[in-house]
Design a protein around this motif. Structure first.
Motif, PDB file in Angstrom:
ATOM      1  N   VAL A  66       1.004  -1.089   0.042  1.00 22.75           N
ATOM      2  CA  VAL A  66       0.030   0.001  -0.016  1.00 22.75           C
ATOM      3  C   VAL A  66       0.919   1.395  -0.029  1.00 22.75           C
ATOM      4  CG1 VAL A  66      -1.668   1.352   1.430  1.00 22.75           C
ATOM      5  CG2 VAL A  66      -1.857  -1.165   0.996  1.00 22.75           C
ATOM      6  N   PHE A  67       1.906   1.482   1.023  1.00 22.58           N
ATOM      7  CA  PHE A  67       2.692   2.484   0.842  1.00 22.58           C
ATOM      8  C   PHE A  67       3.659   2.697  -0.364  1.00 22.58           C
ATOM      9  CE2 PHE A  67       7.313   3.720   1.981  1.00 22.58           C
ATOM     10  CZ  PHE A  67       6.902   5.175   2.155  1.00 22.58           C
ATOM     11  N   ILE A  68       4.121   1.633  -0.812  1.00 20.61           N
ATOM     12  CA  ILE A  68       4.902   1.604  -2.136  1.00 20.61           C
ATOM     13  C   ILE A  68       3.945   2.274  -3.309  1.00 20.61           C
ATOM     14  CG2 ILE A  68       6.124   0.545  -3.793  1.00 20.61           C
ATOM     15  CD1 ILE A  68       7.260  -1.484  -1.573  1.00 20.61           C
ATOM     16  N   SER A  69       2.710   1.649  -3.319  1.00 18.84           N
ATOM     17  CA  SER A  69       2.064   2.188  -4.686  1.00 18.84           C
ATOM     18  C   SER A  69       1.570   3.433  -4.501  1.00 18.84           C
ATOM     19  CB  SER A  69       0.488   1.323  -4.210  1.00 18.84           C
ATOM     20  OG  SER A  69      -0.294   1.719  -3.102  1.00 18.84           O
ATOM     21  N   PHE A 235       9.688   5.171   4.718  1.00 20.06           N
ATOM     22  CA  PHE A 235       9.443   4.109   5.077  1.00 20.06           C
ATOM     23  C   PHE A 235       9.091   3.554   6.254  1.00 20.06           C
ATOM     24  CE2 PHE A 235      10.079   2.447   0.667  1.00 20.06           C
ATOM     25  CZ  PHE A 235       9.821   1.280   0.732  1.00 20.06           C
ATOM     26  N   LEU A 236      10.143   4.224   7.234  1.00 22.26           N
ATOM     27  CA  LEU A 236       9.952   3.973   8.786  1.00 22.26           C
ATOM     28  C   LEU A 236       8.542   4.591   9.139  1.00 22.26           C
ATOM     29  CD1 LEU A 236      13.542   4.398  10.049  1.00 22.26           C
ATOM     30  CD2 LEU A 236      12.416   2.318   9.630  1.00 22.26           C
ATOM     31  N   VAL A 237       8.294   5.941   8.870  1.00 24.40           N
ATOM     32  CA  VAL A 237       7.126   6.522   9.484  1.00 24.40           C
ATOM     33  C   VAL A 237       5.910   6.433   8.787  1.00 24.40           C
ATOM     34  CG1 VAL A 237       6.053   8.805   9.994  1.00 24.40           C
ATOM     35  CG2 VAL A 237       8.612   8.761  10.118  1.00 24.40           C
ATOM     36  N   GLU A 238       5.866   6.647   7.585  1.00 30.26           N
ATOM     37  CA  GLU A 238       4.518   6.124   6.801  1.00 30.26           C
ATOM     38  C   GLU A 238       4.291   4.671   6.389  1.00 30.26           C
ATOM     39  OE1 GLU A 238       3.617   8.569   3.435  1.00 30.26           O
ATOM     40  OE2 GLU A 238       5.412   9.974   3.994  1.00 30.26           O
ATOM     41  N   GLY A 239       5.291   4.022   5.878  1.00 31.90           N
ATOM     42  CA  GLY A 239       5.062   2.516   5.669  1.00 31.90           C
ATOM     43  C   GLY A 239       4.994   1.593   7.176  1.00 31.90           C
ATOM     44  N   THR A 241       3.891   2.663   9.845  1.00 31.25           N
ATOM     45  CA  THR A 241       2.364   2.914  10.525  1.00 31.25           C
ATOM     46  C   THR A 241       1.391   2.176   9.774  1.00 31.25           C
ATOM     47  OG1 THR A 241       2.986   5.310  10.842  1.00 31.25           O
ATOM     48  CG2 THR A 241       0.715   4.695  11.113  1.00 31.25           C
ATOM     49  N   ILE A 242       1.544   2.175   8.452  1.00 27.82           N
ATOM     50  CA  ILE A 242       0.351   1.260   7.541  1.00 27.82           C
ATOM     51  C   ILE A 242       0.530  -0.226   8.148  1.00 27.82           C
ATOM     52  CG2 ILE A 242      -0.282   0.550   5.462  1.00 27.82           C
ATOM     53  CD1 ILE A 242       0.873   3.399   4.561  1.00 27.82           C
ATOM     54  N   CYS A 243       1.765  -0.589   8.181  1.00 24.86           N
ATOM     55  CA  CYS A 243       2.049  -1.967   8.367  1.00 24.86           C
ATOM     56  C   CYS A 243       1.690  -2.315  10.035  1.00 24.86           C
ATOM     57  CB  CYS A 243       3.668  -2.325   8.408  1.00 24.86           C
ATOM     58  SG  CYS A 243       4.464  -2.463   6.716  1.00 24.86           S
ATOM     59  N   LEU A 244       2.096  -1.448  11.072  1.00 26.68           N
ATOM     60  CA  LEU A 244       1.832  -1.662  12.213  1.00 26.68           C
ATOM     61  C   LEU A 244       0.031  -1.866  12.362  1.00 26.68           C
ATOM     62  CD1 LEU A 244       4.205   0.704  14.136  1.00 26.68           C
ATOM     63  CD2 LEU A 244       4.304  -1.784  13.940  1.00 26.68           C
ATOM     64  N   PHE A 245      -0.454  -0.992  12.030  1.00 26.34           N
ATOM     65  CA  PHE A 245      -1.869  -1.022  12.059  1.00 26.34           C
ATOM     66  C   PHE A 245      -2.583  -2.101  11.187  1.00 26.34           C
ATOM     67  CE2 PHE A 245      -1.564   2.845  14.541  1.00 26.34           C
ATOM     68  CZ  PHE A 245      -2.640   2.931  15.324  1.00 26.34           C
ATOM     69  N   ALA A 246      -2.076  -2.582  10.022  1.00 31.04           N
ATOM     70  CA  ALA A 246      -2.404  -3.785   9.493  1.00 31.04           C
ATOM     71  C   ALA A 246      -2.209  -5.055  10.265  1.00 31.04           C
ATOM     72  CB  ALA A 246      -1.778  -3.760   8.242  1.00 31.04           C
ATOM     73  N   ALA A 247      -1.352  -4.971  11.240  1.00 24.59           N
ATOM     74  CA  ALA A 247      -0.879  -6.099  11.924  1.00 24.59           C
ATOM     75  C   ALA A 247      -1.410  -6.102  13.391  1.00 24.59           C
ATOM     76  CB  ALA A 247       0.395  -6.250  11.846  1.00 24.59           C
ATOM     77  N   ILE A 248      -2.128  -5.021  13.843  1.00 26.04           N
ATOM     78  CA  ILE A 248      -2.552  -4.922  15.100  1.00 26.04           C
ATOM     79  C   ILE A 248      -2.835  -6.038  15.862  1.00 26.04           C
ATOM     80  CG2 ILE A 248      -5.051  -4.313  14.595  1.00 26.04           C
ATOM     81  CD1 ILE A 248      -4.545  -1.778  16.773  1.00 26.04           C
ATOM     82  N   ILE A 249      -3.905  -6.747  15.369  1.00 30.31           N
ATOM     83  CA  ILE A 249      -4.204  -8.064  16.153  1.00 30.31           C
ATOM     84  C   ILE A 249      -3.249  -9.218  16.346  1.00 30.31           C
ATOM     85  CG2 ILE A 249      -5.925  -9.998  16.003  1.00 30.31           C
ATOM     86  CD1 ILE A 249      -7.335  -7.388  16.775  1.00 30.31           C
ATOM     87  N   ILE A 250      -2.691  -9.103  15.191  1.00 31.71           N
ATOM     88  CA  ILE A 250      -1.238 -10.220  15.135  1.00 31.71           C
ATOM     89  C   ILE A 250      -0.278  -9.728  16.369  1.00 31.71           C
ATOM     90  CG2 ILE A 250       0.674 -11.252  13.665  1.00 31.71           C
ATOM     91  CD1 ILE A 250      -1.492 -10.508  11.257  1.00 31.71           C
ATOM     92  N   LEU A 251       0.179  -8.488  16.526  1.00 30.00           N
ATOM     93  CA  LEU A 251       1.054  -7.901  17.319  1.00 30.00           C
ATOM     94  C   LEU A 251       0.410  -8.536  18.703  1.00 30.00           C
ATOM     95  CD1 LEU A 251       2.144  -4.778  15.733  1.00 30.00           C
ATOM     96  CD2 LEU A 251       3.714  -6.891  16.057  1.00 30.00           C
ATOM     97  N   LEU A 252      -0.761  -8.221  18.937  1.00 27.49           N
ATOM     98  CA  LEU A 252      -1.352  -8.637  20.235  1.00 27.49           C
ATOM     99  C   LEU A 252      -1.231 -10.078  20.579  1.00 27.49           C
ATOM    100  CD1 LEU A 252      -4.530  -6.195  20.409  1.00 27.49           C
ATOM    101  CD2 LEU A 252      -2.196  -5.773  21.583  1.00 27.49           C
ATOM    102  N   GLN A 253      -1.305 -10.840  19.536  1.00 24.80           N
ATOM    103  CA  GLN A 253      -1.192 -12.263  19.664  1.00 24.80           C
ATOM    104  C   GLN A 253       0.304 -12.777  19.938  1.00 24.80           C
ATOM    105  OE1 GLN A 253      -3.064 -14.040  15.957  1.00 24.80           O
ATOM    106  NE2 GLN A 253      -4.738 -13.202  16.038  1.00 24.80           N
TER     107      GLN A 253
END
Length: 529
Positions: A66-69, A235-239, A241-253
């Motif tokens: 999503v970020f690269i696009s 990549f670190l800030v925008e990308g 953030t997108i990655c972290l919130f896409a993986a929010i449940i997975i990170l809690l797991q």
């Protein structure tokens, strides 16, 4: 020309939404036969390592692409688009290399942190999939950036089908050959690597003819981009953030992987009993994932309209679309959650063979509501390129989960872990709400009239579902799992009709919102008649 471009964006978004929906459903559903084939302890072994895979697949499937696009769509020439894709490949190659090395070398320590050193080979196996992350993320991101969504959609479906086929095949073989659960886990996780290889092969032509071909011959494949520092920061800030919130449940797991089994042992359970009970706790995850797929698939149909409003700087359309996303996401997630809670004892038995862990799962599925709303807020913020509130909220939520999870497990068992998961998501949602600007709060208002109508619709549905369940099970006692499954499907259909009927009667949604929901127009016509 602009209208044609926007039409392509909307068509592409629809294609990707369908592909993502299919991929997510496959990713959730396969875990049900997996648990049935390998049992609670086998499921525990798989689910302990799954979050590592889940983070990788999020990076390669829905985060960095999503970020690269977005980066590629910003460029005004084909040459620049290819150059940005090449630079992104360089950055992701470095990131992937560091992750692979860290997981390969740190696998024993990670396994010990999870309380089970026998997980070491499974961690090392899943680490290999990160080798292919640059190819998958850049391939998907490049095609999305030039508004060709079919390659991304095909690769998503291809990857999930291959992975699920390998996992179910391994589980079937393990069950019939009496494999050790750790051997089963290693071979099951190899499905992630095999699927990544297959998807990478799909993008090889793109890399061979465009991205690798465009690299400066004198500096080789890993040329340092001229604007490397700026791009890495994005990549670190925008990308990120997108990655972290896409993986929010997975990170809690992932936090659960380190704290639930250890907490159960700290509570006094034996190692084997703790592993089995962690496997019971993990039953909630496919249910939450399915609930989120249902909730977010409806609200994300409005993302192209939100993008269009931002591009045209149309404040009225932006506000109306953002509010509609909030309404639809909240309503569908609430309905799905309430329905699951009402039917969970029977759902648990149909899917997993018994009713163990029903209370913990009931608490856990409340996460669907908070996660769906967080996803809505995050979509709105990303459309405006605002990242700070989301990052702050994410950090606060993780602090809550890290700080309280193991303590809650020691005191309250798996119920405590479920509660802390819901609490951490609630903290994230509150923090986002507090940190956004007053104008954005106005765009996504907490409409108490809407909330009261939603409460009435959900409560009515819950009562009807509960009473129907009691009545049918009294008339039809001693049902086997298949028969009970058919009864549940019937009750779910009744619940959906009741919720939709009350929603129309109370005017929960506007006509525009009804028309946005898939099949909403047909449902509206039938129920109004």
């Amino acid at each position: 020309m602009q209208n044609k471009k926007m039409k392509n964006v909307m068509q592409g978004a629809f294609i990707l939404t369908i592909a993502s929906l299919v991929a997510k459903v496959l990713s959730a559903v396969y875990r049900i036969p997996l648990q049935n084939l390998v049992g609670n302890t086998g499921f525990y072994v798989y689910q302990q390592i799954y979050p590592i895979y889940g983070i990788g697949i999020t990076f390669a499937l829905s985060g960095f692409p999503v970020f690269i696009s977005k980066l590629i769509a910003e460029q005004n020439s084909d040459e620049r688009k290819v150059e940005v894709a090449r630079q992104s490949f360089v950055i992701l190659s470095v990131i992937s290399f560091l992750i692979v090395v860290a997981l390969l070398l740190g696998a024993p320590e990670i396994a010990r942190g999870m309380g089970d050193e026998q997980l070491t080979p499974i961690i090392r196996c899943v680490s290999l999939m990160f080798i292919f992350m640059p190819f998958l993320a850049v391939g998907r991101g490049y095609y999305q950036g030039i508004f060709q969504m079919l390659p991304t959609a095909r690769s998503q479906i291809m990857e999930q089908v291959v992975r699920v086929a390998v996992i179910i095949g391994v589980a079937y073989t393990a069950a019939h050959q009496n494999w050790n659960v750790y051997k089963m886990g290693t071979w099951a996780m190899s499905g992630a690597v095999i699927a990544a290889v297959v998807s990478t092969l799909y993008f090889l032509q793109l890399f061979r003819t465009k991205i690798f071909r465009s690299m400066p011959k004198q500096t080789g494949a890993l040329a340092v981009p001229s604007n490397y520092g700026h791009l890495v920061k994005r990549f670190l800030v925008e990308g990120g953030t997108i990655c972290l919130f896409a993986a929010i449940i997975i990170l809690l797991q992932l936090i659960d992987s380190f704290s639930v089994k250890n907490g159960l042992v700290g509570q006094g359970l034996s190692n084997e009993a703790a592993k089995s009970l962690k496997g019971v706790y993990d039953r909630a995850q496919p249910l939450v994932q399915l609930g989120l797929v249902i909730a977010t698939s409806f609200s994300t149909t409005l993302l192209p309209s939100l993008t269009k409003a931002v591009q045209k700087q149309n404040q009225y359309d932006f506000k109306r679309t953002a509010q509609s996303m909030f309404h639809i996401g909240l309503a569908i997630s609430t309905a799905a959650t309430v329905g699951m809670i009402a039917l969970l004892p029977q759902i648990n038995r149909v899917l997993f063979g018994n009713m163990e862990g029903t209370t913990a799962i009931r608490i856990y599925v409340i996460a669907v509501i908070f996660a769906a709303l967080i996803a809505t807020y995050n979509s709105v913020l990303q459309s405006l390129s605002i990242f700070q509130p989301a990052i702050f909220a994410f950090i606060m939520g993780l602090i809550v989960k890290l700080g309280f999870n193991q303590l809650a497990v020691v005191k309250y068992g798996i119920n405590g872990a479920s509660f802390v998961t819901v609490l951490s998501l609630a903290v994230m949602l509150i923090c986002i709400r507090l940190r956004i600007s007053s104008s954005l709060k106005e765009n996504i208002r907490l409409d108490w009239r809407f909330l009261s109508k939603l409460a009435v619709a959900s409560l009515t549905m819950a009562v009807v579902v509960y009473m129907t369940r009691l009545g049918l099970l009294a008339i039809l006692p001693n049902l086997n799992r298949v028969e009970l499954g058919l009864v549940i499907i019937l009750i779910v259909l009744i619940g959906m009709l009741v919720f939709a009927g009350v929603a129309i009667e109370l005017r929960l949604f506007t006509i525009r919102e009804w028309l946005t929901i898939p099949y909403g127009k047909k449902l509206l016509k039938k129920l109004v008649k």
